[in-house]
Design a protein around this motif. Structure first.
Motif, PDB file in Angstrom:
ATOM      1  N   GLN A  19       0.889  -1.204  -0.026  1.00  0.00           N
ATOM      2  CA  GLN A  19      -0.076  -0.044   0.005  1.00  0.00           C
ATOM      3  C   GLN A  19       0.622   1.261   0.051  1.00  0.00           C
ATOM      4  OE1 GLN A  19      -2.491  -0.881   3.454  1.00  0.00           O
ATOM      5  NE2 GLN A  19      -4.058  -1.703   2.297  1.00  0.00           N
ATOM      6  N   LEU A  20       1.974   1.228   0.936  1.00  0.00           N
ATOM      7  CA  LEU A  20       2.698   2.319   0.698  1.00  0.00           C
ATOM      8  C   LEU A  20       3.566   2.582  -0.508  1.00  0.00           C
ATOM      9  CD1 LEU A  20       4.592   4.874   1.946  1.00  0.00           C
ATOM     10  CD2 LEU A  20       5.967   2.907   2.605  1.00  0.00           C
ATOM     11  N   TYR A  21       4.127   1.646  -1.185  1.00  0.00           N
ATOM     12  CA  TYR A  21       4.747   1.654  -2.180  1.00  0.00           C
ATOM     13  C   TYR A  21       3.925   2.058  -3.455  1.00  0.00           C
ATOM     14  CZ  TYR A  21       7.873  -1.512   0.497  1.00  0.00           C
ATOM     15  OH  TYR A  21       8.724  -2.123   1.265  1.00  0.00           O
ATOM     16  N   VAL A  22       2.900   1.348  -3.579  1.00  0.00           N
ATOM     17  CA  VAL A  22       1.874   2.100  -4.611  1.00  0.00           C
ATOM     18  C   VAL A  22       1.539   3.343  -4.735  1.00  0.00           C
ATOM     19  CG1 VAL A  22       1.194  -0.377  -5.363  1.00  0.00           C
ATOM     20  CG2 VAL A  22      -0.243   0.915  -3.716  1.00  0.00           C
ATOM     21  N   ILE A  30      -2.193  -2.285  -6.568  1.00  0.00           N
ATOM     22  CA  ILE A  30      -2.470  -3.623  -6.039  1.00  0.00           C
ATOM     23  C   ILE A  30      -3.236  -4.448  -6.859  1.00  0.00           C
ATOM     24  CG2 ILE A  30      -3.264  -4.941  -4.013  1.00  0.00           C
ATOM     25  CD1 ILE A  30      -2.038  -2.707  -2.082  1.00  0.00           C
ATOM     26  N   THR A  31      -3.047  -5.392  -7.594  1.00  0.00           N
ATOM     27  CA  THR A  31      -3.625  -6.210  -8.472  1.00  0.00           C
ATOM     28  C   THR A  31      -4.164  -7.387  -7.887  1.00  0.00           C
ATOM     29  OG1 THR A  31      -1.582  -7.429  -9.113  1.00  0.00           O
ATOM     30  CG2 THR A  31      -2.505  -5.422 -10.198  1.00  0.00           C
ATOM     31  N   LEU A  89      10.417  10.949  -2.294  1.00  0.00           N
ATOM     32  CA  LEU A  89      10.430   9.578  -1.994  1.00  0.00           C
ATOM     33  C   LEU A  89      11.284   9.227  -0.742  1.00  0.00           C
ATOM     34  CD1 LEU A  89      10.854   8.221  -5.710  1.00  0.00           C
ATOM     35  CD2 LEU A  89       8.864   7.927  -4.430  1.00  0.00           C
ATOM     36  N   TRP A  90      12.298  10.061  -0.670  1.00  0.00           N
ATOM     37  CA  TRP A  90      12.941   9.698   0.700  1.00  0.00           C
ATOM     38  C   TRP A  90      12.361  10.093   1.899  1.00  0.00           C
ATOM     39  CZ3 TRP A  90      18.144   8.509   0.584  1.00  0.00           C
ATOM     40  CH2 TRP A  90      18.922   8.416   1.804  1.00  0.00           C
ATOM     41  N   ASP A  91      11.693  11.267   1.993  1.00  0.00           N
ATOM     42  CA  ASP A  91      10.856  11.631   3.018  1.00  0.00           C
ATOM     43  C   ASP A  91       9.907  10.490   3.188  1.00  0.00           C
ATOM     44  OD1 ASP A  91      12.298  13.730   3.328  1.00  0.00           O
ATOM     45  OD2 ASP A  91      10.614  15.153   2.611  1.00  0.00           O
ATOM     46  N   ALA A  92       8.946  10.042   2.194  1.00  0.00           N
ATOM     47  CA  ALA A  92       7.946   8.883   2.480  1.00  0.00           C
ATOM     48  C   ALA A  92       8.656   7.589   2.853  1.00  0.00           C
ATOM     49  CB  ALA A  92       7.208   8.750   1.053  1.00  0.00           C
ATOM     50  N   LEU A  93       9.867   7.170   2.232  1.00  0.00           N
ATOM     51  CA  LEU A  93      10.233   6.029   2.660  1.00  0.00           C
ATOM     52  C   LEU A  93      11.060   6.008   4.060  1.00  0.00           C
ATOM     53  CD1 LEU A  93      11.497   5.077  -0.928  1.00  0.00           C
ATOM     54  CD2 LEU A  93       9.596   3.959   0.452  1.00  0.00           C
ATOM     55  N   THR A  94      11.553   7.032   4.669  1.00  0.00           N
ATOM     56  CA  THR A  94      12.197   7.141   5.724  1.00  0.00           C
ATOM     57  C   THR A  94      11.259   7.517   7.262  1.00  0.00           C
ATOM     58  OG1 THR A  94      12.892   9.335   5.402  1.00  0.00           O
ATOM     59  CG2 THR A  94      14.451   7.566   4.712  1.00  0.00           C
ATOM     60  N   ALA A  95       9.931   7.683   6.371  1.00  0.00           N
ATOM     61  CA  ALA A  95       8.988   7.991   7.744  1.00  0.00           C
ATOM     62  C   ALA A  95       8.702   6.754   8.477  1.00  0.00           C
ATOM     63  CB  ALA A  95       7.798   8.483   6.979  1.00  0.00           C
ATOM     64  N   ASP A  96       8.087   7.299   9.836  1.00  0.00           N
ATOM     65  CA  ASP A  96       7.546   6.142  10.667  1.00  0.00           C
ATOM     66  C   ASP A  96       8.532   4.701  10.809  1.00  0.00           C
ATOM     67  OD1 ASP A  96       5.244   7.733  10.836  1.00  0.00           O
ATOM     68  OD2 ASP A  96       4.618   6.692   8.651  1.00  0.00           O
ATOM     69  N   ARG A 109      10.478   1.480   6.650  1.00  0.00           N
ATOM     70  CA  ARG A 109      10.227   1.046   7.733  1.00  0.00           C
ATOM     71  C   ARG A 109       9.911  -0.713   7.843  1.00  0.00           C
ATOM     72  NH1 ARG A 109       5.096   4.157   7.086  1.00  0.00           N
ATOM     73  NH2 ARG A 109       3.433   2.553   6.247  1.00  0.00           N
ATOM     74  N   PHE A 110      10.008  -1.305   6.651  1.00  0.00           N
ATOM     75  CA  PHE A 110       9.775  -2.554   6.604  1.00  0.00           C
ATOM     76  C   PHE A 110      11.107  -3.470   6.673  1.00  0.00           C
ATOM     77  CE2 PHE A 110       6.049  -0.639   4.715  1.00  0.00           C
ATOM     78  CZ  PHE A 110       5.126  -0.860   5.615  1.00  0.00           C
ATOM     79  N   GLY A 111      12.211  -2.694   6.383  1.00  0.00           N
ATOM     80  CA  GLY A 111      13.549  -3.149   6.417  1.00  0.00           C
ATOM     81  C   GLY A 111      14.086  -3.340   4.728  1.00  0.00           C
ATOM     82  N   VAL A 112      13.266  -2.987   3.822  1.00  0.00           N
ATOM     83  CA  VAL A 112      13.666  -3.084   2.445  1.00  0.00           C
ATOM     84  C   VAL A 112      14.828  -1.924   2.152  1.00  0.00           C
ATOM     85  CG1 VAL A 112      12.943  -3.054  -0.036  1.00  0.00           C
ATOM     86  CG2 VAL A 112      11.425  -4.100   1.525  1.00  0.00           C
ATOM     87  N   SER A 113      15.767  -2.053   1.411  1.00  0.00           N
ATOM     88  CA  SER A 113      16.584  -1.173   1.074  1.00  0.00           C
ATOM     89  C   SER A 113      16.312  -0.669  -0.435  1.00  0.00           C
ATOM     90  CB  SER A 113      18.187  -1.726   1.103  1.00  0.00           C
ATOM     91  OG  SER A 113      18.679  -2.188   2.302  1.00  0.00           O
TER      92      SER A 113
END
Length: 154
Positions: A19-22, A30-31, A89-96, A109-113
């Protein structure tokens, strides 16, 4: 049909990650979501897989339990068009709970690089002279989030 699909295995947050990524990339959705049956290794009804696309590329996320973790040995690399896209993207992916790393890398936040870099990174790093290229490399090595203007100035 895409020949090779990236498959990401989460403890129990596959749907939240998808959900975050899309939400971050155009041409993403999400399909399909499948759920564990009663005879599965996880509780019946829990999300098993989430199929999704990011900018037209297909991915599958699986809730596989706590013994699956991500490492920096694999990352998702995003070629950004400008500093605004890098910043967003940086702000959204490093948030929370995400964490910045160096040279445009971060962990969500899920551990994905992820590598969040300018689409013209090779050109920026090349510079006009060997000395300029060296200065730009030194500048980039000190950065967490890539700063296009600072690289051009170096």
């Amino acid at each position: 049909m895409q020949k090779i699909t990236t498959f990401l295995t989460y403890n129990d947050q596959a749907e939240q990650a998808a959900q975050l990524y899309v939400s971050l990339f155009p041409d993403s959705a999400i399909t399909r979501v499948t759920r564990y049956p009663a005879a599965g290794p996880m509780p019946a009804g829990q999300v098993m897989t989430v199929e999704f696309s990011l900018a037209g590329q297909q991915y599958v996320a699986l809730n596989g339990g706590p013994h699956f973790t991500f490492t920096e040995g694999i990352s998702l690399s995003v070629a950004c068009q400008d500093q605004a896209e890098i910043d967003r993207l940086w702000d959204a992916l490093t948030a929370d709970g995400g964490a910045p790393s160096q040279c445009g890398w971060l962990k969500d936040r899920f551990g994905v690089s992820w590598q969040i870099t300018p689409a013209n990174m090779s050109e920026l790093m090349r510079g006009d002279t060997p000395a300029q290229s060296q200065r730009r490399m030194q500048a980039m090595l000190k950065m967490h989030k890539i700063d296009i203007a600072a690289l051009r100035q170096a």
